[in-house]
Design a protein around this motif. Sequence first.
Motif, PDB file in Angstrom:
ATOM      1  N   ASN A 258       0.911  -1.183   0.134  1.00 42.09           N
ATOM      2  CA  ASN A 258      -0.112  -0.024  -0.062  1.00 42.09           C
ATOM      3  C   ASN A 258       0.818   1.494   0.094  1.00 42.09           C
ATOM      4  O   ASN A 258       0.533   2.230  -0.576  1.00 42.09           O
ATOM      5  CB  ASN A 258      -0.931  -0.134   1.225  1.00 42.09           C
ATOM      6  CG  ASN A 258      -1.976  -0.785   1.128  1.00 42.09           C
ATOM      7  OD1 ASN A 258      -2.568  -1.176  -0.012  1.00 42.09           O
ATOM      8  ND2 ASN A 258      -2.599  -1.473   2.041  1.00 42.09           N
ATOM      9  N   ARG A 259       2.157   1.359   0.710  1.00 39.14           N
ATOM     10  CA  ARG A 259       2.777   2.232   0.679  1.00 39.14           C
ATOM     11  C   ARG A 259       3.636   2.738  -0.780  1.00 39.14           C
ATOM     12  O   ARG A 259       3.773   3.895  -1.010  1.00 39.14           O
ATOM     13  CB  ARG A 259       3.789   2.123   1.621  1.00 39.14           C
ATOM     14  CG  ARG A 259       3.625   2.341   3.062  1.00 39.14           C
ATOM     15  CD  ARG A 259       4.719   2.352   4.100  1.00 39.14           C
ATOM     16  NE  ARG A 259       5.956   1.778   3.977  1.00 39.14           N
ATOM     17  CZ  ARG A 259       6.045   0.433   4.498  1.00 39.14           C
ATOM     18  NH1 ARG A 259       5.166   0.114   5.479  1.00 39.14           N
ATOM     19  NH2 ARG A 259       7.075  -0.102   4.321  1.00 39.14           N
ATOM     20  N   THR A 260       3.677   1.428  -1.364  1.00 43.68           N
ATOM     21  CA  THR A 260       4.374   1.883  -2.731  1.00 43.68           C
ATOM     22  C   THR A 260       3.333   2.102  -3.776  1.00 43.68           C
ATOM     23  O   THR A 260       3.621   2.884  -4.474  1.00 43.68           O
ATOM     24  CB  THR A 260       5.111   0.237  -3.204  1.00 43.68           C
ATOM     25  OG1 THR A 260       5.906  -0.132  -2.007  1.00 43.68           O
ATOM     26  CG2 THR A 260       5.804   0.522  -4.562  1.00 43.68           C
ATOM     27  N   LEU A 261       2.067   1.447  -3.819  1.00 41.54           N
ATOM     28  CA  LEU A 261       1.115   1.951  -4.762  1.00 41.54           C
ATOM     29  C   LEU A 261       0.188   3.010  -4.360  1.00 41.54           C
ATOM     30  O   LEU A 261      -0.530   3.522  -5.334  1.00 41.54           O
ATOM     31  CB  LEU A 261       0.381   0.464  -4.897  1.00 41.54           C
ATOM     32  CG  LEU A 261       0.791  -0.773  -5.291  1.00 41.54           C
ATOM     33  CD1 LEU A 261       0.045  -1.801  -5.961  1.00 41.54           C
ATOM     34  CD2 LEU A 261       1.945  -0.396  -6.647  1.00 41.54           C
ATOM     35  N   GLY A 262       0.017   3.190  -3.217  1.00 41.61           N
ATOM     36  CA  GLY A 262      -0.722   4.489  -2.691  1.00 41.61           C
ATOM     37  C   GLY A 262      -0.537   5.834  -3.537  1.00 41.61           C
ATOM     38  O   GLY A 262      -1.410   6.349  -4.060  1.00 41.61           O
ATOM     39  N   PRO A 263       0.891   6.198  -3.759  1.00 39.55           N
ATOM     40  CA  PRO A 263       0.901   7.391  -4.394  1.00 39.55           C
ATOM     41  C   PRO A 263       0.551   7.239  -5.934  1.00 39.55           C
ATOM     42  O   PRO A 263       0.393   8.284  -6.660  1.00 39.55           O
ATOM     43  CB  PRO A 263       2.665   7.434  -4.017  1.00 39.55           C
ATOM     44  CG  PRO A 263       2.910   6.787  -3.108  1.00 39.55           C
ATOM     45  CD  PRO A 263       1.918   5.617  -3.064  1.00 39.55           C
ATOM     46  N   LEU A 264       0.487   6.116  -6.436  1.00 38.45           N
ATOM     47  CA  LEU A 264       0.074   5.885  -7.662  1.00 38.45           C
ATOM     48  C   LEU A 264      -1.389   6.044  -8.061  1.00 38.45           C
ATOM     49  O   LEU A 264      -1.918   5.737  -9.167  1.00 38.45           O
ATOM     50  CB  LEU A 264       0.756   4.762  -8.421  1.00 38.45           C
ATOM     51  CG  LEU A 264       2.189   4.459  -8.089  1.00 38.45           C
ATOM     52  CD1 LEU A 264       2.759   3.232  -8.894  1.00 38.45           C
ATOM     53  CD2 LEU A 264       2.879   5.729  -8.930  1.00 38.45           C
ATOM     54  N   GLY A 265      -1.974   6.312  -7.205  1.00 38.30           N
ATOM     55  CA  GLY A 265      -3.645   6.295  -7.242  1.00 38.30           C
ATOM     56  C   GLY A 265      -4.284   4.972  -7.196  1.00 38.30           C
ATOM     57  O   GLY A 265      -5.469   4.728  -7.332  1.00 38.30           O
ATOM     58  N   VAL A 266      -3.370   3.975  -6.725  1.00 38.44           N
ATOM     59  CA  VAL A 266      -4.220   2.563  -6.665  1.00 38.44           C
ATOM     60  C   VAL A 266      -4.977   2.550  -5.340  1.00 38.44           C
ATOM     61  O   VAL A 266      -4.476   2.891  -4.180  1.00 38.44           O
ATOM     62  CB  VAL A 266      -3.133   1.427  -6.766  1.00 38.44           C
ATOM     63  CG1 VAL A 266      -3.859  -0.061  -6.469  1.00 38.44           C
ATOM     64  CG2 VAL A 266      -2.525   1.510  -8.207  1.00 38.44           C
TER      65      VAL A 266
END
Length: 505
Positions: A109-117
């Motif tokens: 979640n920390r990795t994909l969160g900034p990508l809007g996922v």
Amino acid sequence: MAARALSLIAGLSVAGLVIGPVMAVLWRAETFSGFGPADWQALRFTLMQALVSAALSVLVAVPVARALARRRFRGRGVLVALMGAPFILPVIVAVLGLLAVFGQSGLLNRTLGPLGVPRMDIYGLHGVVLAHVFFNLPLATRLILQAWLAVPNEHFRLAAMLGLGRWAMWRAIEWPLLRRIVPGAFAVIFVICLSSFAVALTLGGGPRATTLELAIYQSVRFDFDLARAAALGLLQLVIALAAGLVALRVAAVPVAARGLDRAVPRWDGQAIGARIADMVWIALASLFLLTPLAMVALNGVAGITTLSASVWQSAGHSVLVALGSTALCLLWALPLSTRWGEWLGLSGIALSPLVLGIGLFLIVRPFINPFEVALYVTATVNAFVSLPFVLRILRPEAEIIRIDYARLRGALGLSGWAWLRWVLLPRLKRPLGFAAGLTAALSMGDLGVIALFADPDRATLPLKVYQLMGSYRMDQAAGAALLLLLLSLGLFWLFDRGGRVGSAS
């Protein structure tokens, strides 16, 4: 005569441990008025998560096992050895690692969160399935890989000489292999997921994600409704027995394939697309299995220095329980390492640990406070649950020793104790060490019966980790989980290594 007497005593004690608690549960269940909607929901969820978990584990294991069977690369042996990790990995440690990767504040979640996922929620059905696939994917891969490697390389050479394409080779070699192996692997994993407790306890996420085992625990721990818990336990026992019979039925005996045992190259899967696909499957499986364990190690290094005295006390309890259950299991297993003894020991798979714990609770309750004997009951149940695995390890070796040394025993007139001391134990030292290490590791990481009985003064380390997670002290939980992992692996290594040093075989 002494050996027969010991076998009889061990057999009667195991049989009594099965019959006594089950009879106590049956007696208590007479006051039960009937199952409610929540109970049927627990049954539906139990069957659903077991079916989905087993299906996904097997479906993913097929391409992973295929890739490992036809590829050679540096580190392959280490990766294949990792496939045995679920047997000694504490469940609560693996759950904590999965939370560190897939949880609300996890790595994914920390990795994909900034990508809007959208953020992933690990709790509920998908969380339980994810954890079960994590545990059982290596097991399914090992089962299928072992069968794949048993196919003589000459078969692939003949297929290449005949000019068989990819689909023709699939129909001629691979599909018949999978048709024999996959149903049995699916049934075995289904039985394992059916009686899962710790995963549902930590990742269930509400009434709609409650298994039968978790419902039994809640009935005893929170409602103190022993009649409902007993009835649920019997329902769980019937389903486990039925699933076990199905597993034995569909687990086909592999057809013997003969070859010249030569290390000839594989001709299949040499195209660039097949090579890329195989390496992708191996890489994804490795990432899925190793990342949670790496996160446990990284997070635990900082937290292990902040552990309180109660955590270390719980660690001491776990070590004592592991040593006690190991000693008891071996005391049962040595005289029961016969055909009839192994059949008797198989009851450890069919009988749910929680059902056994509830039965023992009902038996001792009129005479003593069950919480005072929580550690002893836990050690006994852990020994009983490990008995089928230990007998499977010891019995083949023990029977070979009895056959090979029968004449020598008769000529020297060796008594039971002399036979045990001078012949059987020295020759069994290697498998005995492995069996002891496996039992100690399984008992060390168990979170089952102790969750029913333990109070703060008698908690084991897995229960302490769960309590720290429940109070959101995740740093200390990570440190305690790392400590639990190190102790489990350490006990396994010490016993297994001890069995190899100076062994006669």
